[in-house]
Motif scaffolding. Sequence first.
Motif, PDB file in Angstrom:
ATOM      1  N   GLY A  17      45.159  40.498  33.075  1.00 44.57           N
ATOM      2  CA  GLY A  17      45.302  39.152  33.724  1.00 44.57           C
ATOM      3  C   GLY A  17      44.786  38.911  34.874  1.00 44.57           C
ATOM      4  O   GLY A  17      44.454  40.000  35.557  1.00 44.57           O
ATOM      5  N   ASP A  18      44.599  37.777  35.402  1.00 39.75           N
ATOM      6  CA  ASP A  18      44.196  37.253  36.718  1.00 39.75           C
ATOM      7  C   ASP A  18      44.968  37.882  37.807  1.00 39.75           C
ATOM      8  O   ASP A  18      46.535  37.930  37.569  1.00 39.75           O
ATOM      9  CB  ASP A  18      44.089  35.860  36.766  1.00 39.75           C
ATOM     10  CG  ASP A  18      43.001  35.246  35.912  1.00 39.75           C
ATOM     11  OD1 ASP A  18      42.117  36.009  35.438  1.00 39.75           O
ATOM     12  OD2 ASP A  18      43.143  33.982  35.634  1.00 39.75           O
ATOM     13  N   ASN A  51      50.343  44.089  36.117  1.00 35.48           N
ATOM     14  CA  ASN A  51      50.545  42.857  37.176  1.00 35.48           C
ATOM     15  C   ASN A  51      52.030  42.176  36.849  1.00 35.48           C
ATOM     16  O   ASN A  51      52.090  41.217  36.008  1.00 35.48           O
ATOM     17  CB  ASN A  51      49.359  41.862  37.150  1.00 35.48           C
ATOM     18  CG  ASN A  51      49.578  40.801  38.454  1.00 35.48           C
ATOM     19  OD1 ASN A  51      50.593  40.793  39.068  1.00 35.48           O
ATOM     20  ND2 ASN A  51      48.628  39.871  38.667  1.00 35.48           N
ATOM     21  N   ILE A  59      50.547  37.916  28.518  1.00 39.81           N
ATOM     22  CA  ILE A  59      49.021  37.518  28.097  1.00 39.81           C
ATOM     23  C   ILE A  59      48.725  37.469  26.860  1.00 39.81           C
ATOM     24  O   ILE A  59      49.193  38.305  26.028  1.00 39.81           O
ATOM     25  CB  ILE A  59      47.980  38.614  28.779  1.00 39.81           C
ATOM     26  CG1 ILE A  59      48.139  38.874  30.426  1.00 39.81           C
ATOM     27  CG2 ILE A  59      46.506  38.264  28.956  1.00 39.81           C
ATOM     28  CD1 ILE A  59      47.569  40.059  31.086  1.00 39.81           C
ATOM     29  N   ASP A  94      50.116  39.806  44.757  1.00 36.88           N
ATOM     30  CA  ASP A  94      50.963  39.973  43.579  1.00 36.88           C
ATOM     31  C   ASP A  94      51.350  41.640  43.661  1.00 36.88           C
ATOM     32  O   ASP A  94      50.616  42.427  44.291  1.00 36.88           O
ATOM     33  CB  ASP A  94      49.789  39.962  42.331  1.00 36.88           C
ATOM     34  CG  ASP A  94      49.586  38.537  41.947  1.00 36.88           C
ATOM     35  OD1 ASP A  94      50.331  37.679  42.412  1.00 36.88           O
ATOM     36  OD2 ASP A  94      48.590  38.240  41.175  1.00 36.88           O
ATOM     37  N   ASP A 148      40.581  41.925  34.377  1.00 37.15           N
ATOM     38  CA  ASP A 148      41.077  40.723  34.086  1.00 37.15           C
ATOM     39  C   ASP A 148      41.295  40.528  32.557  1.00 37.15           C
ATOM     40  O   ASP A 148      42.367  40.106  32.423  1.00 37.15           O
ATOM     41  CB  ASP A 148      40.124  39.493  34.554  1.00 37.15           C
ATOM     42  CG  ASP A 148      39.885  39.718  36.087  1.00 37.15           C
ATOM     43  OD1 ASP A 148      40.559  40.675  36.800  1.00 37.15           O
ATOM     44  OD2 ASP A 148      38.946  39.221  36.650  1.00 37.15           O
ATOM     45  N   ASN A 174      52.128  38.793  36.419  1.00 41.97           N
ATOM     46  CA  ASN A 174      51.548  37.904  35.180  1.00 41.97           C
ATOM     47  C   ASN A 174      51.619  38.886  33.922  1.00 41.97           C
ATOM     48  O   ASN A 174      50.941  39.528  33.624  1.00 41.97           O
ATOM     49  CB  ASN A 174      49.918  37.829  35.815  1.00 41.97           C
ATOM     50  CG  ASN A 174      49.294  37.046  34.783  1.00 41.97           C
ATOM     51  OD1 ASN A 174      49.536  36.692  33.844  1.00 41.97           O
ATOM     52  ND2 ASN A 174      47.967  37.355  34.752  1.00 41.97           N
ATOM     53  N   GLN A 175      53.061  39.001  33.833  1.00 42.27           N
ATOM     54  CA  GLN A 175      53.517  39.796  32.786  1.00 42.27           C
ATOM     55  C   GLN A 175      53.390  39.597  31.508  1.00 42.27           C
ATOM     56  O   GLN A 175      53.311  40.266  30.535  1.00 42.27           O
ATOM     57  CB  GLN A 175      55.116  40.107  32.855  1.00 42.27           C
ATOM     58  CG  GLN A 175      55.260  40.359  34.501  1.00 42.27           C
ATOM     59  CD  GLN A 175      56.585  40.799  34.577  1.00 42.27           C
ATOM     60  OE1 GLN A 175      57.489  41.415  33.382  1.00 42.27           O
ATOM     61  NE2 GLN A 175      57.400  40.637  35.491  1.00 42.27           N
TER      62      GLN A 175
END
Length: 359
Positions: free
Chosen positions: A41-42, A71, A77, A47, A37, A74-75
Amino acid sequence: MIRIRRGVVQKITAQRPGISELLVEVEGELQKAINYDPLTGDVAAGDEVILNTTAVYKKLGTGGAHFVLANLANQEIDVPEAGHIMKLRYTPSQVKVLAVEEPDSPHAAVMQQANSLEGTPVIIGTLHSMLAPAAAALKKLAQRPLKVVYLMTDGAALPLSLSRLVWELKEKGLIQHTVTCGHAFGGDLEAINIYTGLLACKHVLGADVILVAMGPGIVGSGSRFGFTGVEQGEIINAVNILAGQPIAIPRISFADARERHRGLSHHSRTALGSIALTKATVVLPKMAPEKLELVLRQVEESNILSKHELAICEGEAALSALVEYGIKVTTMGRSVEQDPEFFLAAGAAGVYVANLAWP
């Protein structure tokens, strides 16, 4: 070098700090995957993810699960500002950490002055599974509560969060803190190398006992020097340089089908007999007479007896403690019942240290 595939997360099967275990649909099948994570990311069901599928495809020992590289849901972070030490350097997955010894660290002043372990016992294993019996013996048998700190090297898995075992040992109070050194990351403290890792265990975290071993997944080749467990000898040298008290766990098995690992493994014969240039206490467990006779002969033939101090301790108390604390551990897929001498050896080291004269 890397086999990359797209997949879609179907389910999160387990989570603990720093890691999510997943089921992903990839190449028309449901397969296991791991998401770190803090790195990617989460993650949530639905996803779309980019996966490193190399190890599973090659059926390697590090296989069993794919690893999320990115991910797509969730690009972006961000990272904390503090710290500038990079681990996994010059790779697409390089990780920025705040190292305990760098100037931005709140512990920098302590680390500037730290130069000795002041006789602190350091139990040095090779396989990750050795941690559990040693820690259980320390918890159960010590004359007073001991602060036990685990220092994870970069000889195998690099993210500490991969280890369910360490998470469980912390949850149950068998170890109190963790430090990751070299390219390993994710400990309570980060260190640049084995020396500052050891000193951080002692002077920042206040360790009474330090447990040192690599994470899950030792690498070996069958050749004399071609395995990551050679680090045990080098760690013994480091502990002595820093005026600590090294206690080495030998790798012993009578369940492994490979002749090179029967009795005292060739890993221990090389690391302790050839790589270590300074003295450690090598603790053997009490075993059936014919087994102990073989191991003692191997100890003598591999130059260990002339180089190190030998102690023989009863390790059964450590195995009883594992049951009491509800800890199930395996080595190479074998349980305590299937490979008792392996776990007795790790437990005996813990018993030896627990019975030292503690103030």
